[in-house]
Design an enzyme around this catalytic site. Structure first.
Site, PDB file in Angstrom:
ATOM      1  N   ASP A   1     -35.586 -33.362 -41.944  1.00  0.00           N
ATOM      2  CA  ASP A   1     -35.482 -32.685 -43.474  1.00  0.00           C
ATOM      3  C   ASP A   1     -36.613 -32.369 -43.858  1.00  0.00           C
ATOM      4  O   ASP A   1     -38.048 -32.536 -43.786  1.00  0.00           O
ATOM      5  CB  ASP A   1     -35.463 -34.290 -43.644  1.00  0.00           C
ATOM      6  CG  ASP A   1     -34.252 -34.783 -43.789  1.00  0.00           C
ATOM      7  OD1 ASP A   1     -33.381 -35.746 -43.796  1.00  0.00           O
ATOM      8  OD2 ASP A   1     -34.294 -36.013 -42.062  1.00  0.00           O
TER       9      ASP A   1
ATOM     10  N   ASP B   1     -26.551 -52.182 -57.796  1.00  0.00           N
ATOM     11  CA  ASP B   1     -27.836 -51.427 -59.148  1.00  0.00           C
ATOM     12  C   ASP B   1     -26.730 -50.817 -59.919  1.00  0.00           C
ATOM     13  O   ASP B   1     -26.082 -51.688 -60.481  1.00  0.00           O
ATOM     14  CB  ASP B   1     -28.020 -50.321 -58.453  1.00  0.00           C
ATOM     15  CG  ASP B   1     -29.458 -50.278 -58.945  1.00  0.00           C
ATOM     16  OD1 ASP B   1     -29.827 -50.019 -60.123  1.00  0.00           O
ATOM     17  OD2 ASP B   1     -30.643 -50.815 -57.795  1.00  0.00           O
TER      18      ASP B   1
ATOM     19  N   ASP C   1     -17.336 -51.885 -59.098  1.00  0.00           N
ATOM     20  CA  ASP C   1     -18.031 -51.525 -60.082  1.00  0.00           C
ATOM     21  C   ASP C   1     -17.546 -52.921 -60.867  1.00  0.00           C
ATOM     22  O   ASP C   1     -16.901 -53.106 -61.804  1.00  0.00           O
ATOM     23  CB  ASP C   1     -17.329 -50.671 -60.766  1.00  0.00           C
ATOM     24  CG  ASP C   1     -18.327 -50.026 -62.178  1.00  0.00           C
ATOM     25  OD1 ASP C   1     -19.005 -50.805 -62.910  1.00  0.00           O
ATOM     26  OD2 ASP C   1     -17.864 -48.695 -63.255  1.00  0.00           O
TER      27      ASP C   1
ATOM     28  N   ASP D   1     -13.775 -51.506 -62.099  1.00  0.00           N
ATOM     29  CA  ASP D   1     -12.915 -50.891 -61.332  1.00  0.00           C
ATOM     30  C   ASP D   1     -13.426 -50.577 -59.547  1.00  0.00           C
ATOM     31  O   ASP D   1     -14.742 -50.894 -59.516  1.00  0.00           O
ATOM     32  CB  ASP D   1     -12.527 -49.153 -61.926  1.00  0.00           C
ATOM     33  CG  ASP D   1     -13.968 -48.821 -62.346  1.00  0.00           C
ATOM     34  OD1 ASP D   1     -14.074 -48.416 -61.393  1.00  0.00           O
ATOM     35  OD2 ASP D   1     -13.813 -47.755 -63.535  1.00  0.00           O
TER      36      ASP D   1
ATOM     37  N   HIS E   1     -30.815 -44.544 -61.176  1.00  0.00           N
ATOM     38  CA  HIS E   1     -31.897 -46.204 -60.033  1.00  0.00           C
ATOM     39  C   HIS E   1     -31.098 -45.886 -59.383  1.00  0.00           C
ATOM     40  O   HIS E   1     -31.652 -46.072 -57.743  1.00  0.00           O
ATOM     41  CB  HIS E   1     -31.793 -46.090 -61.065  1.00  0.00           C
ATOM     42  CG  HIS E   1     -32.605 -47.817 -60.547  1.00  0.00           C
ATOM     43  ND1 HIS E   1     -32.545 -48.913 -59.598  1.00  0.00           N
ATOM     44  CD2 HIS E   1     -34.418 -48.130 -61.049  1.00  0.00           C
ATOM     45  CE1 HIS E   1     -33.084 -49.429 -59.571  1.00  0.00           C
ATOM     46  NE2 HIS E   1     -34.629 -49.424 -60.361  1.00  0.00           N
TER      47      HIS E   1
ATOM     48  N   ASN F   1     -30.892 -33.772 -40.847  1.00  0.00           N
ATOM     49  CA  ASN F   1     -29.539 -33.043 -41.569  1.00  0.00           C
ATOM     50  C   ASN F   1     -30.058 -31.862 -41.770  1.00  0.00           C
ATOM     51  O   ASN F   1     -29.200 -31.294 -42.416  1.00  0.00           O
ATOM     52  CB  ASN F   1     -28.616 -34.236 -42.347  1.00  0.00           C
ATOM     53  CG  ASN F   1     -29.148 -34.374 -43.458  1.00  0.00           C
ATOM     54  OD1 ASN F   1     -30.283 -34.786 -43.735  1.00  0.00           O
ATOM     55  ND2 ASN F   1     -28.524 -34.402 -44.993  1.00  0.00           N
TER      56      ASN F   1
ATOM     57  N   ASN G   1     -41.704 -55.560 -62.472  1.00  0.00           N
ATOM     58  CA  ASN G   1     -43.195 -54.583 -63.200  1.00  0.00           C
ATOM     59  C   ASN G   1     -43.694 -55.031 -64.123  1.00  0.00           C
ATOM     60  O   ASN G   1     -44.429 -53.697 -64.881  1.00  0.00           O
ATOM     61  CB  ASN G   1     -42.204 -53.046 -62.787  1.00  0.00           C
ATOM     62  CG  ASN G   1     -41.887 -52.392 -62.181  1.00  0.00           C
ATOM     63  OD1 ASN G   1     -42.364 -52.546 -60.965  1.00  0.00           O
ATOM     64  ND2 ASN G   1     -40.474 -51.656 -62.463  1.00  0.00           N
TER      65      ASN G   1
ATOM     66  N   TYR H   1     -35.903 -67.283 -57.205  1.00  0.00           N
ATOM     67  CA  TYR H   1     -34.696 -67.734 -57.099  1.00  0.00           C
ATOM     68  C   TYR H   1     -35.156 -67.984 -55.276  1.00  0.00           C
ATOM     69  O   TYR H   1     -35.277 -67.173 -54.414  1.00  0.00           O
ATOM     70  CB  TYR H   1     -33.702 -67.277 -56.386  1.00  0.00           C
ATOM     71  CG  TYR H   1     -33.350 -67.259 -57.828  1.00  0.00           C
ATOM     72  CD1 TYR H   1     -33.301 -67.879 -59.009  1.00  0.00           C
ATOM     73  CD2 TYR H   1     -32.341 -66.143 -58.505  1.00  0.00           C
ATOM     74  CE1 TYR H   1     -32.144 -68.029 -60.805  1.00  0.00           C
ATOM     75  CE2 TYR H   1     -31.745 -66.009 -59.694  1.00  0.00           C
ATOM     76  CZ  TYR H   1     -31.781 -67.061 -60.751  1.00  0.00           C
ATOM     77  OH  TYR H   1     -31.865 -66.652 -62.451  1.00  0.00           O
TER      78      TYR H   1
ATOM     79  N   SER I   1     -39.414 -51.509 -58.137  1.00  0.00           N
ATOM     80  CA  SER I   1     -37.887 -51.388 -57.592  1.00  0.00           C
ATOM     81  C   SER I   1     -37.534 -50.762 -56.495  1.00  0.00           C
ATOM     82  O   SER I   1     -36.582 -50.165 -55.005  1.00  0.00           O
ATOM     83  CB  SER I   1     -36.755 -50.908 -58.755  1.00  0.00           C
ATOM     84  OG  SER I   1     -36.609 -51.755 -59.642  1.00  0.00           O
TER      85      SER I   1
END
Length: 597
Positions: free
Chosen positions: A124, A156, A183, A188, A197, A211, A289, A301, A365
């Protein structure tokens, strides 16, 4: 990249070997001979050695010597006759044979035959800009596996994984495997990204690699499950996320990545995490953050691997949250010194979801998917559940400078993919606590007076003593290999019995970020030894249990105390373990002592 509330919180082998050649002929000290035990087993050809004789040594000469050595040496190739480079296979005791051979004056070198492999460096074109992958030792880890067959759910903003309506798949996800997602924002089946993000996060996990396009991903043979829980502003709600966690767990996810956080405690989400974990899913989430000593939910948790972020220099990024619930640190980026201090991946232009860009983001993240991807590689390597995955993650983590134990900033340390894969034990026992228990047993016996001391061998061979000691130090570890696939109550019983008794708290109380100090103490041996005051037949078993606990606690203190619940300061953990080790020794000594006369 800042996390908002419930927000985003091949094959060209390009390995460059540089030889520093300086003029002059200064004689160097000869390196010590290679020892088999010091080598990685993957690097050794089993039962094979290579012997280099002095130039001019003939085949007739080494054929005569090999009879004394008990091996069959052959020239390595037709080109080896002049330099007398030979190999032997089928050697039973490599180290012993080498020790004899090295004493011969005609031998210049003798060592185990080792395999050499080209380090996998993908073709790459922008891989060199991915400092984060080198930081966690990915080129070596890729030689072991690349996450094939493992499903990682990305909860996400969605992923740019398909051409649908106005959405387009980003080029560097072409060829990546996907399973059906959902989603939950728009209700859907097309979990497309309208923010950027989620695609960036997914790229870190499994960007198409080798690739000839763009950049690389960590577990690039893993399968991604796109699950959209955040809208185009980066916001979402606890109901959708809890629903999505259960959806992922029910539809084959092995790992769930949540690069999001914020809000207060939600029992709905906590229950969803517990549900996923009981189904054998490893859940990974961003610490937050806010740059403060508070790990955000869902990372906080019980049952979630909480991840903080480091920059290119390996130190905690200024934006990264941290705290007592933290588990591990990973590269998240720090762009204070420039854009390339961020994490580079292929994603979409937030202004036009159909347009592909390569962007540097920063945040916890970005750190989280590194851990989720290595978790996928651990599953591909044979890990049987979240406990084994986490154990390997933490065992392989590189300790923070100046720290041997868990810390609030780095958890168990900085993620290292190669070391975690090497640490994956496949359910084998951890023997050091038993060794400590046996050493402490010797101390106890030596401190007893002659008539009060039981015979050494009488103690060790007595099942009533030995079995409780084993259960307290290594557990019935073999049960996991025999019955690890059992479901329901039988599976839970196997999980409990295969752990050392002090670690049963993981099953009884659920895995939290801290260890229950009542289990990591002398309480259990003390309570169980009370009936032995009256019923002497129980004393050998209680002595074995107490000495086993002593060995387990002493080893935990020596290697770096775990974080204990209810402790106002982390440094109190080692004194706690040390004090309870002494109490266990006192109990064990009392149980083993014979009445004089």
């Amino acid at each position: 990249m800042r996390m908002v509330r419930w927000t985003l919180g091949g094959a060209a082998l390009a390995l460059t070997l540089t030889a520093a050649c300086a003029p002059g002929t200064r004689e160097q000290d000869a390196p010590p001979p290679v020892n088999l035990q010091a080598l990685d087993p993957r690097d050794v050809v089993h039962g094979a050695i290579v012997v280099d004789f002095k130039d001019g040594t003939t085949k007739a000469e080494f054929d005569a010597w090999e009879k004394d050595w008990g091996i069959d040496l052959e020239l390595n190739s037709v080109e080896s006759a002049d330099e007398a480079l030979t190999i032997a296979v089928g050697v039973d005791d490599v180290d012993a044979v080498l020790a004899r051979i090295r004493q011969h004056p005609a031998v210049e070198a003798a060592e185990p035959l080792m395999e050499v492999r080209a380090s996998f460096t993908p073709n790459d074109p922008r891989f060199e800009q991915q400092w984060n992958l080198r930081m966690i030792d990915m080129p070596k880890a890729w030689e072991r596996n690349r996450g094939k067959g493992v499903v990682v759910a990305v909860l996400d903003t969605g992923i740019a994984y398909e051409d649908h309506d106005g959405f387009k798949q980003v080029p560097d996800l072409k060829g990546v495997k996907f399973v059906k997602g959902y989603d939950f924002v728009n209700d859907d089946e097309h979990a497309n990204d309208d923010h950027g993000h989620g695609t960036h996060v997914a790229g870190t996990i499994a960007q198409a690699t080798n690739n000839g396009e763009g950049v690389a991903g960590v577990a690039f043979e893993a399968t991604l499950m796109p699950v959209k829980v955040l809208n185009h502003f980066g916001g979402g709600n606890t109901a959708d996320i809890a629903d999505a966690i259960r959806f992922a767990a029910d539809n084959g996810a092995d790992v769930i990545n949540m690069s999001l956080g914020g809000g207060a405690y939600s029992q709905v989400m906590a229950s969803a995490v517990e549900y996923a974990r009981k189904k054998g899913v490893t859940v990974v989430a961003a610490a937050g953050n806010a740059g403060r000593a508070t790990v955000e939910f869902p990372a906080a948790y019980p049952g979630v691997v909480a991840v903080s972020a480091v920059g290119p220099n390996g130190t905690l990024a200024p934006y990264s949250s941290y705290g007592k619930e933290l588990d591990i640190a990973a590269p998240g980026g720090d762009k204070r010194a420039g854009e390339q201090g961020g994490i580079l991946q292929n994603t979409i232009d937030p202004r036009d979801p159909a347009r592909s860009i390569y962007a540097y983001y920063q945040g916890t993240s970005m750190a989280t998917p590194h851990v989720a991807a290595v978790a996928a590689m651990l599953y591909a390597a044979g890990a049987k559940g979240p406990d084994e995955v986490e154990k390997a993650l933490y065992a392989g983590a590189k300790k923070a400078a100046g720290h041997e134990a868990w810390t609030e900033q780095y958890g168990h340390g900085l993620l290292n993919a190669e070391a975690s894969l090497a640490a994956l034990g496949g359910g084998s026992a951890q023997w050091p606590p038993l060794y400590w228990a046996l050493a402490l047993l010797a101390v106890v016996l030596l401190t007893l007076r002659g008539r009060a001391r039981p015979g050494y061998l009488n103690v060790l061979v007595k099942p009533a003593f030995l079995i409780p000691m084993l259960l307290a130090t290594v557990g019935a570890y073999f049960l996991r290999g025999w019955f690890g696939g059992a479901d329901g109550a039988a599976g839970e019983a196997v999980q409990v019995a295969s752990l050392p008794i002090p670690d049963w708290e993981r099953i009884i109380f659920g895995r939290g970020k801290t260890v229950n100090p009542l289990f990591y103490s002398a309480l259990i041996p003390l309570l169980l030894s009370l009936p032995a005051i009256k019923w002497r037949g129980l004393r050998p078993a209680m002595g074995g249990l107490a000495l086993g606990f002593a060995g387990f606690l002493a080893y935990a203190a020596w290697t770096g105390a775990p974080a204990l619940a209810w402790m106002p300061f982390a440094f109190l953990a080692k004194p706690w373990l040390g004090f309870n080790t002494v109490i266990c020794l006192v109990i064990g000594r009392a149980m083993l002592q014979k009445e004089e006369g």
